[in-house]
Design a protein around this motif. Structure first.
Motif, short mmCIF file in Angstrom:
data_model
loop_
_atom_site.label_atom_id
_atom_site.label_comp_id
_atom_site.label_asym_id
_atom_site.label_seq_id
_atom_site.Cartn_x
_atom_site.Cartn_y
_atom_site.Cartn_z
N GLY A 1 -1.31 -12.83 0.85
CA GLY A 1 -1.80 -13.13 -0.49
C GLY A 1 -1.46 -14.55 -0.91
O GLY A 1 -2.27 -15.25 -1.53
N VAL B 1 1.19 -8.19 3.20
CA VAL B 1 0.30 -8.38 2.06
C VAL B 1 0.80 -9.51 1.17
O VAL B 1 0.01 -10.37 0.72
CB VAL B 1 0.17 -7.07 1.26
CG1 VAL B 1 -0.37 -7.32 -0.14
CG2 VAL B 1 -0.73 -6.09 2.00
N MET B 2 2.10 -9.52 0.89
CA MET B 2 2.65 -10.58 0.05
C MET B 2 2.48 -11.95 0.71
O MET B 2 2.13 -12.93 0.05
CB MET B 2 4.12 -10.31 -0.24
CG MET B 2 4.40 -9.00 -0.98
SD MET B 2 3.52 -8.83 -2.55
CE MET B 2 4.16 -10.20 -3.49
N ALA C 1 -6.61 -11.62 -2.38
CA ALA C 1 -5.19 -11.32 -2.61
C ALA C 1 -5.02 -10.14 -3.56
O ALA C 1 -4.06 -9.37 -3.43
CB ALA C 1 -4.49 -12.55 -3.18
N LEU C 2 -5.94 -9.97 -4.52
CA LEU C 2 -5.82 -8.88 -5.48
C LEU C 2 -6.32 -7.56 -4.92
O LEU C 2 -6.11 -6.51 -5.52
CB LEU C 2 -6.58 -9.24 -6.76
CG LEU C 2 -6.14 -10.53 -7.45
CD1 LEU C 2 -6.89 -10.73 -8.74
CD2 LEU C 2 -4.63 -10.52 -7.70
N ASN D 1 -0.76 -5.21 -9.30
CA ASN D 1 -1.86 -4.38 -8.80
C ASN D 1 -1.35 -3.29 -7.88
O ASN D 1 -1.90 -2.18 -7.85
CB ASN D 1 -2.89 -5.24 -8.08
CG ASN D 1 -3.72 -6.07 -9.05
OD1 ASN D 1 -3.47 -6.07 -10.25
ND2 ASN D 1 -4.69 -6.79 -8.53
N GLY E 1 1.47 -13.99 -6.32
CA GLY E 1 2.36 -12.89 -5.96
C GLY E 1 2.63 -11.96 -7.11
O GLY E 1 2.87 -10.76 -6.91
N ARG F 1 -4.75 -17.32 -1.04
CA ARG F 1 -5.01 -17.11 -2.46
C ARG F 1 -6.38 -17.62 -2.89
O ARG F 1 -6.89 -17.23 -3.95
CB ARG F 1 -3.92 -17.76 -3.30
CG ARG F 1 -3.75 -19.24 -3.08
CD ARG F 1 -2.55 -19.77 -3.83
NE ARG F 1 -2.39 -21.22 -3.71
CZ ARG F 1 -1.82 -21.81 -2.70
NH1 ARG F 1 -1.33 -21.09 -1.70
NH2 ARG F 1 -1.70 -23.13 -2.65
N ILE G 1 -0.31 -9.52 -7.50
CA ILE G 1 -0.30 -8.64 -6.33
C ILE G 1 0.66 -7.49 -6.57
O ILE G 1 0.34 -6.31 -6.34
CB ILE G 1 0.07 -9.40 -5.06
CG1 ILE G 1 -1.06 -10.34 -4.63
CG2 ILE G 1 0.38 -8.44 -3.92
CD1 ILE G 1 -0.73 -11.18 -3.41
N PRO H 1 -3.25 -5.17 -2.00
CA PRO H 1 -2.30 -4.07 -2.26
C PRO H 1 -2.85 -2.68 -2.00
O PRO H 1 -2.08 -1.72 -1.90
CB PRO H 1 -1.96 -4.25 -3.75
CG PRO H 1 -2.22 -5.69 -4.03
CD PRO H 1 -3.38 -6.06 -3.16
N GLY I 1 7.00 -10.99 -5.38
CA GLY I 1 6.11 -11.75 -6.24
C GLY I 1 6.83 -12.83 -7.02
O GLY I 1 6.33 -13.95 -7.18
#
Length: 202
Positions: free
Chosen positions: A24, A20-21, A47-48, A113, A107, A28, A110, A51, A96
């Protein structure tokens, strides 16, 4: 502890967090168009939303165990669960920070969230069980977009998932949700207690 880790799917959870990181930061600019109640369309950054995936995996892993057996287990299963959940957040925060240092500020929200979604999911699980919690946390960001974003693209104060990376109110709300979720996670979900009562009565 190895068996507990496998039941909880922790390798998959933490692996998904890493993915995910990375995704993201790479995607982006990708967005999902969501209609607003005012009639406009808001491009929700993918990206948001990402998570939600590790959070749902974590809930699914915890639901795979035998709740009645774990309540009387000698090993501190719930303590391990709490550490596993709490450990996601600092790892996401560190990742992040690294991505922000590398020029990808997405990040930071992310990680924020992830904390908020996890807290919301734990609260929903305590009220209605893991299945409903997954639905709630999956739909929540879309509800925030539809009802909490103005036609200008500016989110309302309560629509914290879409605030800027440096938003202090969004961080406070996400941390408050996480703290409340971890507190109630120390108890059995209400749905589990209801199922146990029904089984005893039946």
């Amino acid at each position: 502890m190895i068996f507990w880790s496998r039941v909880r799917m922790l390798p998959a959870v933490y692996g998904t967090l890493a993915a995910v990181m990375a995704l993201g930061a790479l995607a982006r600019s990708a967005a999902v168009p969501v209609p607003l109640v005012q009639g406009a369309v808001f491009p929700v950054p993918v990206a948001l939303l990402l998570p939600v995936v590790p959070v749902c995996l974590l809930l699914h892993g915890q639901a795979r165990g035998d709740a009645e057996a774990e309540r009387v287990a000698v090993r501190p299963v719930r303590v391990w669960d709490a550490w596993a959940m709490a450990g996601l957040v600092p790892l996401a925060g560190a990742a992040g920070a690294v991505t922000a240092w590398a020029g990808h500020p997405v990040g930071v929200p992310i990680a924020r969230n992830l904390a908020g979604y996890l807290g919301l999911a734990l609260l929903a699980r305590w009220v209605a069980g893991p299945g409903a919690a997954n639905v709630v946390v999956a739909l929540f960001p879309f509800a925030c977009a539809s009802f909490g974003v103005r036609p200008t693209g500016r989110p309302e104060p309560w629509a914290w998932p879409f605030h800027a990376p440096g938003s202090v109110p969004a961080l406070v709300l996400a941390v408050a949700l996480l703290a409340a979720g971890l507190v109630v996670a120390r108890r059995d979900p209400l749905a589990v207690r209801r199922e146990g009562t029904a089984a005893d009565g039946g």
